[in-house]
Design a protein around this motif. Structure first.
Motif, PDB file in Angstrom:
ATOM      1  N   ASN A  94       0.832  -1.216   0.000  1.00 27.88           N
ATOM      2  CA  ASN A  94       0.000   0.000   0.000  1.00 27.88           C
ATOM      3  C   ASN A  94       0.863   1.262   0.000  1.00 27.88           C
ATOM      4  O   ASN A  94       0.409   2.323   0.397  1.00 27.88           O
ATOM      5  CB  ASN A  94      -1.002   0.002   1.142  1.00 27.88           C
ATOM      6  CG  ASN A  94      -0.338   0.021   2.491  1.00 27.88           C
ATOM      7  OD1 ASN A  94       0.880  -0.053   2.584  1.00 27.88           O
ATOM      8  ND2 ASN A  94      -1.126   0.139   3.529  1.00 27.88           N
ATOM      9  N   ARG A 132      -4.912   3.817  -1.518  1.00 34.16           N
ATOM     10  CA  ARG A 132      -4.829   3.109  -0.244  1.00 34.16           C
ATOM     11  C   ARG A 132      -6.194   2.749   0.311  1.00 34.16           C
ATOM     12  O   ARG A 132      -6.320   1.833   1.108  1.00 34.16           O
ATOM     13  CB  ARG A 132      -4.093   3.973   0.783  1.00 34.16           C
ATOM     14  CG  ARG A 132      -2.608   3.963   0.577  1.00 34.16           C
ATOM     15  CD  ARG A 132      -1.924   4.542   1.786  1.00 34.16           C
ATOM     16  NE  ARG A 132      -0.518   4.730   1.517  1.00 34.16           N
ATOM     17  CZ  ARG A 132       0.142   5.835   1.817  1.00 34.16           C
ATOM     18  NH1 ARG A 132      -0.484   6.838   2.384  1.00 34.16           N
ATOM     19  NH2 ARG A 132       1.421   5.921   1.568  1.00 34.16           N
ATOM     20  N   THR A 133      -7.213   3.518  -0.081  1.00 35.35           N
ATOM     21  CA  THR A 133      -8.530   3.182   0.454  1.00 35.35           C
ATOM     22  C   THR A 133      -9.005   1.828  -0.069  1.00 35.35           C
ATOM     23  O   THR A 133      -9.945   1.260   0.454  1.00 35.35           O
ATOM     24  CB  THR A 133      -9.577   4.260   0.087  1.00 35.35           C
ATOM     25  OG1 THR A 133      -9.660   4.341  -1.328  1.00 35.35           O
ATOM     26  CG2 THR A 133      -9.195   5.608   0.654  1.00 35.35           C
ATOM     27  N   MET A 137      -5.190  -2.234   6.167  1.00 24.76           N
ATOM     28  CA  MET A 137      -4.010  -2.773   6.828  1.00 24.76           C
ATOM     29  C   MET A 137      -4.258  -2.919   8.317  1.00 24.76           C
ATOM     30  O   MET A 137      -4.855  -2.044   8.948  1.00 24.76           O
ATOM     31  CB  MET A 137      -2.814  -1.859   6.585  1.00 24.76           C
ATOM     32  CG  MET A 137      -1.531  -2.428   7.147  1.00 24.76           C
ATOM     33  SD  MET A 137      -0.099  -1.854   6.232  1.00 24.76           S
ATOM     34  CE  MET A 137       1.186  -2.844   6.964  1.00 24.76           C
ATOM     35  N   PHE A 139      -2.165  -3.707  11.873  1.00 21.37           N
ATOM     36  CA  PHE A 139      -0.793  -3.662  12.355  1.00 21.37           C
ATOM     37  C   PHE A 139      -0.578  -4.571  13.564  1.00 21.37           C
ATOM     38  O   PHE A 139      -1.508  -4.853  14.313  1.00 21.37           O
ATOM     39  CB  PHE A 139      -0.420  -2.236  12.764  1.00 21.37           C
ATOM     40  CG  PHE A 139      -0.541  -1.229  11.661  1.00 21.37           C
ATOM     41  CD1 PHE A 139       0.556  -0.889  10.889  1.00 21.37           C
ATOM     42  CD2 PHE A 139      -1.748  -0.613  11.391  1.00 21.37           C
ATOM     43  CE1 PHE A 139       0.452   0.040   9.874  1.00 21.37           C
ATOM     44  CE2 PHE A 139      -1.864   0.323  10.384  1.00 21.37           C
ATOM     45  CZ  PHE A 139      -0.749   0.649   9.621  1.00 21.37           C
ATOM     46  N   HIS A 143      -2.225   0.183  16.584  1.00 22.74           N
ATOM     47  CA  HIS A 143      -2.229   1.593  16.182  1.00 22.74           C
ATOM     48  C   HIS A 143      -3.633   2.162  16.106  1.00 22.74           C
ATOM     49  O   HIS A 143      -3.948   2.928  15.188  1.00 22.74           O
ATOM     50  CB  HIS A 143      -1.535   1.793  14.828  1.00 22.74           C
ATOM     51  CG  HIS A 143      -0.064   1.496  14.860  1.00 22.74           C
ATOM     52  ND1 HIS A 143       0.691   1.664  15.989  1.00 22.74           N
ATOM     53  CD2 HIS A 143       0.776   1.048  13.907  1.00 22.74           C
ATOM     54  CE1 HIS A 143       1.936   1.305  15.714  1.00 22.74           C
ATOM     55  NE2 HIS A 143       2.016   0.936  14.466  1.00 22.74           N
ATOM     56  N   LEU A 144      -4.480   1.801  17.056  1.00 24.62           N
ATOM     57  CA  LEU A 144      -5.767   2.480  17.129  1.00 24.62           C
ATOM     58  C   LEU A 144      -5.508   3.916  17.554  1.00 24.62           C
ATOM     59  O   LEU A 144      -4.541   4.186  18.259  1.00 24.62           O
ATOM     60  CB  LEU A 144      -6.680   1.789  18.145  1.00 24.62           C
ATOM     61  CG  LEU A 144      -7.195   0.416  17.737  1.00 24.62           C
ATOM     62  CD1 LEU A 144      -8.052  -0.175  18.837  1.00 24.62           C
ATOM     63  CD2 LEU A 144      -7.985   0.495  16.449  1.00 24.62           C
ATOM     64  N   PHE A 145      -6.378   4.835  17.105  1.00 19.33           N
ATOM     65  CA  PHE A 145      -6.209   6.228  17.501  1.00 19.33           C
ATOM     66  C   PHE A 145      -6.638   6.350  18.959  1.00 19.33           C
ATOM     67  O   PHE A 145      -7.806   6.162  19.299  1.00 19.33           O
ATOM     68  CB  PHE A 145      -7.033   7.137  16.597  1.00 19.33           C
ATOM     69  CG  PHE A 145      -6.713   6.946  15.135  1.00 19.33           C
ATOM     70  CD1 PHE A 145      -5.386   6.890  14.701  1.00 19.33           C
ATOM     71  CD2 PHE A 145      -7.709   6.807  14.186  1.00 19.33           C
ATOM     72  CE1 PHE A 145      -5.072   6.700  13.362  1.00 19.33           C
ATOM     73  CE2 PHE A 145      -7.407   6.624  12.845  1.00 19.33           C
ATOM     74  CZ  PHE A 145      -6.091   6.562  12.433  1.00 19.33           C
ATOM     75  N   GLU A 156     -13.755   6.945  11.309  1.00 21.42           N
ATOM     76  CA  GLU A 156     -12.924   8.076  10.912  1.00 21.42           C
ATOM     77  C   GLU A 156     -12.521   8.043   9.432  1.00 21.42           C
ATOM     78  O   GLU A 156     -12.688   9.032   8.721  1.00 21.42           O
ATOM     79  CB  GLU A 156     -11.667   8.133  11.802  1.00 21.42           C
ATOM     80  CG  GLU A 156     -10.757   9.323  11.559  1.00 21.42           C
ATOM     81  CD  GLU A 156     -11.380  10.651  11.956  1.00 21.42           C
ATOM     82  OE1 GLU A 156     -12.450  10.651  12.596  1.00 21.42           O
ATOM     83  OE2 GLU A 156     -10.797  11.700  11.627  1.00 21.42           O
ATOM     84  N   ALA A 157     -11.992   6.904   8.990  1.00 16.64           N
ATOM     85  CA  ALA A 157     -11.485   6.857   7.608  1.00 16.64           C
ATOM     86  C   ALA A 157     -12.597   7.046   6.564  1.00 16.64           C
ATOM     87  O   ALA A 157     -12.421   7.818   5.625  1.00 16.64           O
ATOM     88  CB  ALA A 157     -10.725   5.559   7.367  1.00 16.64           C
ATOM     89  N   ALA A 161     -11.590  10.092   4.468  1.00 16.09           N
ATOM     90  CA  ALA A 161     -10.980   9.689   3.203  1.00 16.09           C
ATOM     91  C   ALA A 161     -12.015   9.604   2.090  1.00 16.09           C
ATOM     92  O   ALA A 161     -11.710   9.886   0.941  1.00 16.09           O
ATOM     93  CB  ALA A 161     -10.268   8.344   3.372  1.00 16.09           C
ATOM     94  N   ARG A 205     -11.859  -1.407  11.648  1.00 14.83           N
ATOM     95  CA  ARG A 205     -11.457  -0.127  11.077  1.00 14.83           C
ATOM     96  C   ARG A 205     -10.933  -0.315   9.656  1.00 14.83           C
ATOM     97  O   ARG A 205     -11.232   0.475   8.757  1.00 14.83           O
ATOM     98  CB  ARG A 205     -10.360   0.491  11.963  1.00 14.83           C
ATOM     99  CG  ARG A 205      -9.905   1.850  11.507  1.00 14.83           C
ATOM    100  CD  ARG A 205      -8.910   2.455  12.460  1.00 14.83           C
ATOM    101  NE  ARG A 205      -7.600   1.801  12.371  1.00 14.83           N
ATOM    102  CZ  ARG A 205      -6.508   2.251  12.974  1.00 14.83           C
ATOM    103  NH1 ARG A 205      -6.556   3.335  13.723  1.00 14.83           N
ATOM    104  NH2 ARG A 205      -5.368   1.612  12.865  1.00 14.83           N
ATOM    105  N   ALA A 206     -10.155  -1.385   9.449  1.00 15.39           N
ATOM    106  CA  ALA A 206      -9.626  -1.646   8.112  1.00 15.39           C
ATOM    107  C   ALA A 206     -10.749  -2.016   7.152  1.00 15.39           C
ATOM    108  O   ALA A 206     -10.717  -1.679   5.975  1.00 15.39           O
ATOM    109  CB  ALA A 206      -8.583  -2.758   8.175  1.00 15.39           C
ATOM    110  N   LEU A 209     -13.513   0.674   4.976  1.00 13.80           N
ATOM    111  CA  LEU A 209     -13.378   1.245   3.630  1.00 13.80           C
ATOM    112  C   LEU A 209     -13.728   0.223   2.553  1.00 13.80           C
ATOM    113  O   LEU A 209     -13.542   0.492   1.371  1.00 13.80           O
ATOM    114  CB  LEU A 209     -11.950   1.753   3.420  1.00 13.80           C
ATOM    115  CG  LEU A 209     -11.531   2.937   4.299  1.00 13.80           C
ATOM    116  CD1 LEU A 209     -10.034   3.198   4.170  1.00 13.80           C
ATOM    117  CD2 LEU A 209     -12.300   4.176   3.912  1.00 13.80           C
TER     118      LEU A 209
END
Lengths: 298, 348
Positions: A94, A132-133, A137, A139, A143-145, A156-157, A161, A205-206, A209
């Motif tokens: 990505n 990227r949308t 991905m 991790f 890496h959650l906000f 959010e995305a 986005a 979250r991934a 999108l």
């Protein structure tokens, strides 16, 4: 698995709103053939091609010519020791990591560059973000906000986005959280969730999108052993949903279960690749055999 | 073969302890009986009456007593000494000229603060952007404005009219002018003060915001990029809110410093709080009481800012701590609630 069973009862609320989903996709929650819930389905799986990928950090060569094809809707597990270039390979798909030579394409579209004759011209960031949308991905460290609730993380995305209206994004996010068995945790901040729960939020979250490709970078390596299964069972269900999956993992048994293709990497190259039966059960290469033995021993 | 006997003995040992602990319990039963029965004797009601008392901490009590005595002494020394002339302080505290000066101080603080932190944010983002030009510009700005004394900057802005007679905006080599004004007309004490304080503040604010941004885990930006979230939202929605935790304590330091720092504009004769106070004691010779008037007002402003700081920091702590610290109101209510419950139970 119990994790997923909890969510089966709660039907996804609100209209699906998928651009590509036909009327029959909406008619029921589950696809009769695969038994997968509609909400889990991302975009139609795309084909991923990596050709002649080279990448160095200063004098350290991380990728030394990787060629890999992942067919649409299939599951590829990438195995290999630390430092073998697995994660870097995933991150080039990505364009989080730019290649020095070679190229990556998704459904024939080159990622991160515009091909002009023999030149790969770097795309403006806006176009890279749009590409990227299509690729989700997950991790190792989630890496959650940290300053957003689980629901806000997932919504959010799509909002930022894709410009989905807030209400719609939140409704869809709730639906996704229910699918990963966390409908009741929508308002919890990541720090209040267990590692397994955080990783399931990260998967939701991934998925928000509706990606055509999902990349998992050691999704269970940061988890306590008893939390691993709840994440793996979500991925297992995803593997039947028609999205293309690439999973860097150390869970060999899991890889054998879900993968259509297993790739073993070492020293920045693909050493061996094939079906799980070929690579895991009957490895031909010395390096693969040694690695698998050590994994089983540990 | 070596492992087996060890396992065996370990298991034997375990079973032995299990058995022996049972035996011990039996053996000590007569000894422990009174203790157990005394609890039994209390009955359900008695147990319900039990309260937990805090431990005695004699050293803490002594320290508290000594500190209390010192505070009392300080109060006595300050309040009862007639030379502080508290009656003069009281008579001037709400005087119209003082209030006007106070408002001027607040105006300067807000304008310079907005300019300082707004420009500081832009400078910080420039410095962290991939562009070398932007980063270089930002660095140079900070370098110049941090290395020149604030007093000098202030005087240069105020005396700009001496250096450059007129400010003209137009197209060079032609007669076309869009703007033409005497510099001294433009550069009022207020403008000079806001520029001086604001630009100086911006240089410091940019470094402090940059520090906060750097403290946010790189994985957050990476995750946002991977999700295709555009750069503006990445910075404003993902990174900055989390950077605020690191930024806020120092930022409030700076703002509070700025409130008192505005006193420096007395050099260009702008009538803010401190300059007003000076004017008055120049006439009345009541130097210390007038300085106390200014000090008390600075204390009031700083206190209000500290309260604001508490709540703003608490807001940005969500997600970073498992449970938010209670607000003073919540704490008060919890204390009162607990006492209320005690009382009702006693009555029951």
């Amino acid at each position: 698995m119990s994790v997923l069973d909890t969510s089966t009862g709660s039907k996804p609320t609100g209209s699906d709103g998928r651009p590509d989903g036909g009327p029959d996709a909406r008619a029921e929650d589950r696809d009769p053939r695969t038994g997968t819930r509609a909400a889990l389905q991302g975009g139609k799986g795309a084909r991923v091609e990596v050709r002649g990928a080279h990448k160095s950090y200063w004098d350290l060569e991380v990728l030394r010519g990787v060629d890999l094809t992942v067919e649409p809707g299939t599951v590829t597990a990438v195995l290999g020791p630390s430092g073998s270039g697995k994660s870097t390979l995933l991150r080039t798909i990505n364009h989080l990591e730019a290649l020095d030579r070679g190229a990556v394409a998704i459904d024939g579209e080159i990622i991160g560059y515009d091909l002009r004759g023999d030149l790969l011209v770097e795309l403006p960031e806006k176009k890279v973000l749009a590409q990227r949308t299509r690729v989700g991905m997950v991790f190792q460290q989630f890496h959650l906000f940290g300053h957003m609730t689980a629901l806000q993380n997932v919504a959010e995305a799509p909002r930022r986005a894709l410009g989905v209206p807030k209400r719609e994004a939140l409704a869809r996010a709730q639906e996704l959280l229910e699918v990963v068995g966390l409908g009741a945790k929508a308002d919890a901040y990541p720090r209040r969730l267990s590692g397994g729960q955080q990783q399931r939020v990260a998967i939701a979250r991934a998925l928000a999108l509706r990606p055509q490709v999902l990349l998992f970078d050691e999704p269970t390596s940061a988890l306590d052993p008893e939390l691993v299964e709840e994440v793996l069972s979500v991925i297992r269900e995803l593997s039947r949903a028609g999205t293309t999956l690439l999973i860097v993992t150390h869970e060999v048994h899991f890889a054998r279960d879900v993968a259509d293709q297993v790739v073993f990497m070492d020293g920045g190259r693909i050493v061996e690749q094939g079906t799980p039966a070929q690579v895991i059960d009957a490895p031909r290469h010395e390096r693969t055999r040694g690695f698998l033995q050590r994994i089983h021993a540990g | 073969m070596e492992g087996a006997p060890v396992t065996l003995t370990a298991r034997q040992a375990a079973s032995r302890t299990l058995r022996s602990s049972g035996a011990d319990a039996d053996a000590s039963a007569p000894d422990r009986a009174p203790a157990a029965s005394s609890l039994d004797a209390l009955g359900d009601e008695g147990i319900a009456r039990l309260r937990i008392a805090p431990a005695h901490r004699p050293v803490r009590r002594i320290v508290v007593a000594v500190l209390g005595a010192l505070v009392l002494l300080a109060l006595v020394l300050i309040v009862l000494n007639p030379r502080w002339e508290w009656n003069v302080v009281a008579s001037w505290f709400l005087a119209r000229s003082i209030i006007r000066g106070l408002l001027e101080t607040l105006k300067l603080t807000v304008l310079a603060g907005v300019l300082g932190f707004g420009l500081g944010l832009v400078l910080a983002l420039m410095r962290l952007s991939g562009s070398r030009l932007a980063a270089g510009l930002s660095w140079t700005f900070s370098w110049i404005f941090r290395s020149t004394p604030l007093l000098v900057q202030m005087l240069i802005w105020f005396n700009l009219g001496y250096l450059y007679d007129r400010i003209v905006i137009g197209i060079p080599m032609t007669d076309l002018t869009l703007f033409d004004e005497r510099t001294s007309t433009l550069m009022t004490p207020l403008i000079a003060a806001v520029l001086g304080l604001g630009l100086h503040q911006a240089a410091y604010a940019s470094e402090l915001i940059r520090g906060g941004i750097l403290s946010v885990d790189a994985g957050q930006v990476e995750a946002a990029s991977a999700l295709g979230i555009p750069a503006r939202h990445r910075h404003l929605r993902i990174v900055l809110p989390q950077a605020m935790r690191a930024i806020l304590p120092t930022a409030f330091n700076e703002v509070i410093g700025l409130v008192k720092g505005t006193a420096i504009v007395y050099v260009i004769a702008h009538a803010e709080l401190f300059f007003t106070v000076q004017l008055i004691y120049g006439r009345t010779q009541q130097v210390l009481p007038m300085l106390m008037v200014a000090t008390l007002w600075y204390i009031v402003i700083t206190s209000l800012l500290s309260i604001a700081q508490y709540y703003i920091e608490r807001h940005f702590a969500k997600g970073a701590v498992r449970t938010l610290p209670p607000t003073p109101l919540q704490r008060l209510r919890a204390n009162l609630g607990a006492k209320g419950r005690d009382r009702t139970e006693v009555h029951a």
